[in-house]
Design a protein around this motif. Structure first.
Motif, PDB file in Angstrom:
ATOM      1  N   TRP A 127       0.848  -1.196   0.000  1.00  0.00           N
ATOM      2  CA  TRP A 127       0.000   0.000   0.000  1.00  0.00           C
ATOM      3  C   TRP A 127       0.886   1.250   0.000  1.00  0.00           C
ATOM      4  CZ3 TRP A 127      -3.375  -2.299   4.413  1.00  0.00           C
ATOM      5  CH2 TRP A 127      -4.292  -3.211   3.875  1.00  0.00           C
ATOM      6  N   THR A 184      -4.318   6.663   4.979  1.00  0.00           N
ATOM      7  CA  THR A 184      -4.743   5.777   3.902  1.00  0.00           C
ATOM      8  C   THR A 184      -6.211   5.435   4.067  1.00  0.00           C
ATOM      9  OG1 THR A 184      -3.975   3.872   5.189  1.00  0.00           O
ATOM     10  CG2 THR A 184      -2.471   4.773   3.535  1.00  0.00           C
ATOM     11  N   GLN A 202      -5.813  -0.300  -0.221  1.00  0.00           N
ATOM     12  CA  GLN A 202      -5.974   1.010   0.386  1.00  0.00           C
ATOM     13  C   GLN A 202      -5.657   2.071  -0.650  1.00  0.00           C
ATOM     14  OE1 GLN A 202      -4.841   1.983   4.347  1.00  0.00           O
ATOM     15  NE2 GLN A 202      -4.540  -0.149   4.955  1.00  0.00           N
ATOM     16  N   ASN A 204      -4.783   6.354  -1.326  1.00  0.00           N
ATOM     17  CA  ASN A 204      -4.034   7.439  -0.695  1.00  0.00           C
ATOM     18  C   ASN A 204      -4.599   8.791  -1.103  1.00  0.00           C
ATOM     19  OD1 ASN A 204      -1.396   6.116   0.590  1.00  0.00           O
ATOM     20  ND2 ASN A 204      -1.838   5.052  -1.332  1.00  0.00           N
TER      21      ASN A 204
END
Length: 259
Positions: A127, A184, A202, A204
């Motif tokens: 992630w 996140t 996830q 951002n």
């Protein structure tokens, strides 16, 4: 106990319920070396780990994966190597664990080449954060892909991964959104998530995503896993989304519609 050198399916030690589909010994000092075993039973994968020296199990509860929904990818890395990824959800830590396999393969016989080393490693999610990897000893890697793929016999369209809910895009719900979040933003498997709901991806702050549908406080978004774009074509409206992108659900409070 010492590290197992697998020469056949019979060489794999079953320490979980169901059929053994993967096994390896971790690349660690012998005193703390562990064995990773994956079993398949009734459409679910189960991963257990135990110390080879003592037999003590690492997980109080084995990691599990629903074959119909979990992260899974399969393809040729080169002419002699098959690359497989299989996702498990670590509920106590609310974190996915991805098992990677790079298997030396005999295409003509359609089986793993045990005379050549195969690689495997277990990692946390990628992630855009540092990735924790645990390597297997190459000479201990065993995988039964034919048995493993039996678990995916009832696997639905790619659009259901990583969402367990059917998603039907409509002109009223489809659009592009930008993420605005100080941390996140989790992409959940279900449109009504709770603390135990798997998070396979996830987003951002600043990420742009394609929005497909709305359920309550959550929006379904398309995740470009291995494809270039996830734009919905007009003829796809009003029909259950089947891909090519995976899907999941995010809290709409952190999305700003920009198109």
């Amino acid at each position: 106990m010492t590290a197992v050198v697998f020469g056949s399916a019979a060489g794999a030690q079953s320490v979980c319920s169901g059929e053994v589909v993967f096994q390896c010994a971790t690349d660690a000092p012998e005193a703390v070396r562990e064995q990773i075993t994956v079993c398949l039973a009734d459409g679910r994968f189960e991963m257990v780990r135990h110390q080879l020296a003592t037999g003590e199990k690492r997980y109080d509860v084995p990691l599990s994966a629903d074959a119909a929904l979990t992260h899974y990818s399969y393809g040729w890395l080169d002419d002699e190597t098959i690359k497989v990824e299989l996702g498990f959800w670590d509920e106590p830590y609310a974190m996915p664990r991805i098992l990677h396999m790079a298997l030396s393969w005999d295409e003509e016989e359609d089986e793993q080449r045990l005379d050549l080393p195969s690689e495997a490693w277990l990692q946390t999610a990628d992630w855009q954060l540092p990735i924790e990897q645990e390597l297997c000893l190459p000479q201990t890697v065993y995988a039964d892909l034919a048995a493993m793929e039996m678990g995916f016999a009832d696997r639905g369209p790619v659009g259901l991964f990583f969402s367990g809910d059917e998603i039907v895009p409509t002109p009223e719900t489809v659009g592009r959104a930008r993420v605005h979040s100080d941390t996140t933003l989790p992409v959940y498997q279900w449109s009504r998530p709770n603390a135990a709901t798997p998070v396979w991806w996830q987003l951002n702050d600043g990420d742009d995503v394609e929005v497909l549908a709305v359920q309550g406080d959550f929006r379904a978004v398309a995740i470009p896993t291995g494809v270039g774009e996830c734009v919905i074509r007009p003829e796809e409206m009003g029909h259950p989304y089947t891909g090519p992108c995976a899907t999941g659900w995010v809290d709409q409070r952190f999305l700003e519609m920009i198109q």
